[in-house]
Design a protein around this motif. Structure first.
Motif, PDB file in Angstrom:
ATOM      1  N   SER A 139      -3.347  10.287  -7.771  1.00  0.00           N
ATOM      2  CA  SER A 139      -2.481  11.468  -7.749  1.00  0.00           C
ATOM      3  C   SER A 139      -1.024  11.085  -7.975  1.00  0.00           C
ATOM      4  CB  SER A 139      -2.630  12.207  -6.415  1.00  0.00           C
ATOM      5  OG  SER A 139      -3.942  12.691  -6.242  1.00  0.00           O
ATOM      6  N   GLU A 140      -0.594   9.959  -7.392  1.00  0.00           N
ATOM      7  CA  GLU A 140       0.801   9.528  -7.574  1.00  0.00           C
ATOM      8  C   GLU A 140       1.067   9.133  -9.022  1.00  0.00           C
ATOM      9  OE1 GLU A 140       4.399   7.053  -5.579  1.00  0.00           O
ATOM     10  OE2 GLU A 140       2.617   7.597  -4.466  1.00  0.00           O
ATOM     11  N   CYS A 141       0.118   8.436  -9.647  1.00  0.00           N
ATOM     12  CA  CYS A 141       0.275   8.071 -11.065  1.00  0.00           C
ATOM     13  C   CYS A 141       0.493   9.317 -11.922  1.00  0.00           C
ATOM     14  CB  CYS A 141      -0.967   7.329 -11.563  1.00  0.00           C
ATOM     15  SG  CYS A 141      -1.206   5.686 -10.890  1.00  0.00           S
ATOM     16  N   GLN A 142      -0.354  10.316 -11.714  1.00  0.00           N
ATOM     17  CA  GLN A 142      -0.283  11.533 -12.522  1.00  0.00           C
ATOM     18  C   GLN A 142       0.953  12.365 -12.165  1.00  0.00           C
ATOM     19  OE1 GLN A 142      -2.200  11.821 -15.020  1.00  0.00           O
ATOM     20  NE2 GLN A 142      -3.811  10.366 -14.524  1.00  0.00           N
ATOM     21  N   MET A 143       1.341  12.367 -10.898  1.00  0.00           N
ATOM     22  CA  MET A 143       2.515  13.145 -10.484  1.00  0.00           C
ATOM     23  C   MET A 143       3.789  12.585 -11.108  1.00  0.00           C
ATOM     24  SD  MET A 143       3.538  15.787  -8.840  1.00  0.00           S
ATOM     25  CE  MET A 143       2.150  16.206  -7.790  1.00  0.00           C
ATOM     26  N   LEU A 144       3.893  11.269 -11.196  1.00  0.00           N
ATOM     27  CA  LEU A 144       5.064  10.656 -11.829  1.00  0.00           C
ATOM     28  C   LEU A 144       5.127  11.008 -13.315  1.00  0.00           C
ATOM     29  CD1 LEU A 144       5.015   7.157 -10.092  1.00  0.00           C
ATOM     30  CD2 LEU A 144       6.734   8.942  -9.774  1.00  0.00           C
TER      31      LEU A 144
ATOM     32  N   VAL B  80       8.945   0.478 -10.272  1.00  0.00           N
ATOM     33  CA  VAL B  80       8.390  -0.270  -9.141  1.00  0.00           C
ATOM     34  C   VAL B  80       6.906   0.043  -8.964  1.00  0.00           C
ATOM     35  CG1 VAL B  80       8.517  -0.663  -6.655  1.00  0.00           C
ATOM     36  CG2 VAL B  80      10.616  -0.361  -7.966  1.00  0.00           C
ATOM     37  N   PHE B  81       6.541   1.325  -9.031  1.00  0.00           N
ATOM     38  CA  PHE B  81       5.161   1.729  -8.768  1.00  0.00           C
ATOM     39  C   PHE B  81       4.208   1.224  -9.843  1.00  0.00           C
ATOM     40  CE2 PHE B  81       1.615   4.765  -9.075  1.00  0.00           C
ATOM     41  CZ  PHE B  81       1.117   4.656  -7.784  1.00  0.00           C
ATOM     42  N   PHE B  82       4.492   1.538 -11.107  1.00  0.00           N
ATOM     43  CA  PHE B  82       3.576   1.157 -12.181  1.00  0.00           C
ATOM     44  C   PHE B  82       3.591  -0.346 -12.439  1.00  0.00           C
ATOM     45  CE2 PHE B  82       3.627   5.684 -13.249  1.00  0.00           C
ATOM     46  CZ  PHE B  82       2.281   5.879 -13.546  1.00  0.00           C
ATOM     47  N   GLY B  83       4.722  -0.990 -12.210  1.00  0.00           N
ATOM     48  CA  GLY B  83       4.779  -2.434 -12.386  1.00  0.00           C
ATOM     49  C   GLY B  83       3.839  -3.163 -11.439  1.00  0.00           C
ATOM     50  N   SER B  84       3.893  -2.816 -10.151  1.00  0.00           N
ATOM     51  CA  SER B  84       3.025  -3.466  -9.167  1.00  0.00           C
ATOM     52  C   SER B  84       1.562  -3.062  -9.355  1.00  0.00           C
ATOM     53  CB  SER B  84       3.487  -3.117  -7.740  1.00  0.00           C
ATOM     54  OG  SER B  84       3.526  -1.716  -7.548  1.00  0.00           O
ATOM     55  N   LEU B  85       1.324  -1.809  -9.752  1.00  0.00           N
ATOM     56  CA  LEU B  85      -0.038  -1.336  -9.969  1.00  0.00           C
ATOM     57  C   LEU B  85      -0.682  -2.040 -11.157  1.00  0.00           C
ATOM     58  CD1 LEU B  85      -1.624   0.881  -8.402  1.00  0.00           C
ATOM     59  CD2 LEU B  85      -1.145   2.417 -10.301  1.00  0.00           C
TER      60      LEU B  85
ATOM     61  N   LYS C 175      -2.492  -9.164  -3.121  1.00  0.00           N
ATOM     62  CA  LYS C 175      -2.100  -8.583  -1.835  1.00  0.00           C
ATOM     63  C   LYS C 175      -0.606  -8.302  -1.783  1.00  0.00           C
ATOM     64  CE  LYS C 175      -4.215 -11.697   0.820  1.00  0.00           C
ATOM     65  NZ  LYS C 175      -4.710 -12.383   2.042  1.00  0.00           N
ATOM     66  N   VAL C 176       0.180  -9.260  -2.278  1.00  0.00           N
ATOM     67  CA  VAL C 176       1.635  -9.076  -2.307  1.00  0.00           C
ATOM     68  C   VAL C 176       1.997  -7.916  -3.215  1.00  0.00           C
ATOM     69  CG1 VAL C 176       3.840 -10.146  -2.899  1.00  0.00           C
ATOM     70  CG2 VAL C 176       2.044 -11.512  -1.806  1.00  0.00           C
TER      71      VAL C 176
ATOM     72  N   PHE D  41       3.685  -3.423  -2.487  1.00  0.00           N
ATOM     73  CA  PHE D  41       4.704  -2.604  -3.147  1.00  0.00           C
ATOM     74  C   PHE D  41       4.219  -1.173  -3.351  1.00  0.00           C
ATOM     75  CE2 PHE D  41       6.469  -6.745  -4.087  1.00  0.00           C
ATOM     76  CZ  PHE D  41       7.832  -6.517  -4.032  1.00  0.00           C
ATOM     77  N   TYR D  42       3.028  -0.983  -3.958  1.00  0.00           N
ATOM     78  CA  TYR D  42       2.625   0.385  -4.284  1.00  0.00           C
ATOM     79  C   TYR D  42       1.950   1.129  -3.141  1.00  0.00           C
ATOM     80  CZ  TYR D  42      -2.042  -1.559  -5.440  1.00  0.00           C
ATOM     81  OH  TYR D  42      -3.259  -2.203  -5.409  1.00  0.00           O
ATOM     82  N   THR D  43       1.554   0.422  -2.069  1.00  0.00           N
ATOM     83  CA  THR D  43       0.959   1.124  -0.927  1.00  0.00           C
ATOM     84  C   THR D  43       1.930   1.339   0.232  1.00  0.00           C
ATOM     85  OG1 THR D  43       0.137  -0.959   0.038  1.00  0.00           O
ATOM     86  CG2 THR D  43      -1.354   0.251  -1.423  1.00  0.00           C
ATOM     87  N   ILE D  44       2.934   0.466   0.367  1.00  0.00           N
ATOM     88  CA  ILE D  44       3.819   0.527   1.539  1.00  0.00           C
ATOM     89  C   ILE D  44       5.291   0.646   1.163  1.00  0.00           C
ATOM     90  CG2 ILE D  44       4.578  -0.764   3.578  1.00  0.00           C
ATOM     91  CD1 ILE D  44       1.770  -2.022   3.670  1.00  0.00           C
ATOM     92  N   ILE D  45       5.760  -0.191   0.236  1.00  0.00           N
ATOM     93  CA  ILE D  45       7.187  -0.206  -0.104  1.00  0.00           C
ATOM     94  C   ILE D  45       7.583   1.032  -0.901  1.00  0.00           C
ATOM     95  CG2 ILE D  45       9.046  -1.481  -1.225  1.00  0.00           C
ATOM     96  CD1 ILE D  45       7.910  -2.858   1.252  1.00  0.00           C
ATOM     97  N   VAL D  46       6.821   1.363  -1.945  1.00  0.00           N
ATOM     98  CA  VAL D  46       7.161   2.524  -2.788  1.00  0.00           C
ATOM     99  C   VAL D  46       7.193   3.832  -1.999  1.00  0.00           C
ATOM    100  CG1 VAL D  46       6.374   3.947  -4.727  1.00  0.00           C
ATOM    101  CG2 VAL D  46       6.479   1.472  -4.975  1.00  0.00           C
TER     102      VAL D  46
END
Length: 309
Positions: A110-115, A250-255, A272-273, A277-282
């Motif tokens: 959902s986040e991918c599509q929302m962006l 940030v989101f798509f790069g880490s994904l 894991k690192v 980013f995409y589960t906690i930091i973003v």
């Protein structure tokens, strides 16, 4: 092999980010702080947009939904992660693992599509400003958001349905801090061919196509901005897009680092690192990015504070 030849796993052990005892407590307080900021930031953004009539337009309607997705995404992952930092045995039942996997997939897609939808909204606002209100009507916005959640539902259901067909036997230690796709597939005792095909199709549709949509939108946006004569007009146009560009990067790069690498190259420890980013930091950064870099949000926040106090 037939199903009867397997000793089915009823629970998994989550190895977590690290197995060093001295790091468990500092990481617990670090991620607890991040989670508190995430909850306050995203819920605060939702409440602010709801209370401020100044923000009742398509851009902030999408931002409100993004904040909801970020809040839910973080809540699916972080509380269990925090419990594992202070527990001796970091176990999760099979049913809880599949439930976490399902909701993680739903909110990540959902986040991918929302962006991507937000990039299209910025494209219409900057490239077709006179027709913006005619194109981005309430009905169109509602359909776009419904489509985002529908794609998330379809993707999560497909992934989880395929995962439920996979058998787990001797190995039950997940080299991750939550029930993610690739770490689970590494423990499979049965064929994962169907899962691999679904993962490839889903990654293409939910990472590649949204990224392509965003890139195409910003190519047209930049071309339109460069045509603006006044420096002030260009600055204002760039400021409305800069927050979204940072969030997308940030989101798509880490994904992409996690899901689009060849299996021969990728490492679970690196993954894991990247996942952090995409589960906690973003989810923590998004409300901060959109509030600190947005004059409308700052003005609305002042107005709400004045009315309240």
């Amino acid at each position: 092999m037939e199903r009867g030849n397997y000793s089915l796993v009823t629970e998994f052990i989550l190895i977590g980010l690290t197995d060093h005892p001295k790091l468990q407590l500092p990481l617990f307080f670090l991620f607890l702080g991040i989670y508190v900021v995430t909850v306050l930031g995203n819920l605060g953004m939702i409440i602010l947009i709801g209370l401020s009539s100044h923000l009742h337009n398509p851009m902030y309607y999408f931002l409100c939904n993004l904040s909801f997705i970020d809040f839910c995404q973080s809540t699916v992952i972080t509380p269990k992660m925090l419990v594992n930092f202070v527990s001796e045995k970091n176990t999760i039942s099979y049913s809880d693992c599949m439930t976490q996997f399902y909701f993680f997939g739903f909110f990540a897609i959902s986040e991918c599509q929302m962006l991507a939808v937000m990039a299209y909204d910025r494209y219409v606002a900057i490239c077709h400003p006179l027709r913006y209100s005619l194109i981005m009507t309430y009905q169109v916005c509602s359909w776009l958001v419904s489509g985002v959640y529908a794609l998330g539902l379809i993707g999560a259901t497909a992934h989880t349905g395929c995962m439920l067909r996979v058998f787990f036997c001797k190995e039950y230690a997940i080299n991750h801090y939550f029930c993610d796709l690739l770490p689970l597939l590494k423990l499979a005792c049965s064929s994962t061919y169907v899962n691999d095909v679904v993962t490839l199709v889903s990654s293409t549709f939910n990472i590649f196509f949204p990224t392509l949509t965003i890139i195409c939108s910003y190519v047209f946006i930049i071309a339109s901005i460069l045509k603006i004569q006044s420096t002030e007009g260009r600055s204002k146009a760039f400021s409305t897009c800069s927050s979204h560009i940072v969030a997308v990067g940030v989101f798509f790069g880490s994904l992409a680092f996690m899901y689009l690498q060849p299996s021969s190259v990728s490492s679970m420890d690196q993954g894991k690192v990247s996942s952090v980013f995409y589960t906690i930091i973003v989810p923590m950064l998004n409300p901060l990015i959109y509030s600190l870099r947005n004059k409308d949000v700052k003005i609305s926040l002042r107005e709400v504070i004045k009315r309240t106090f």
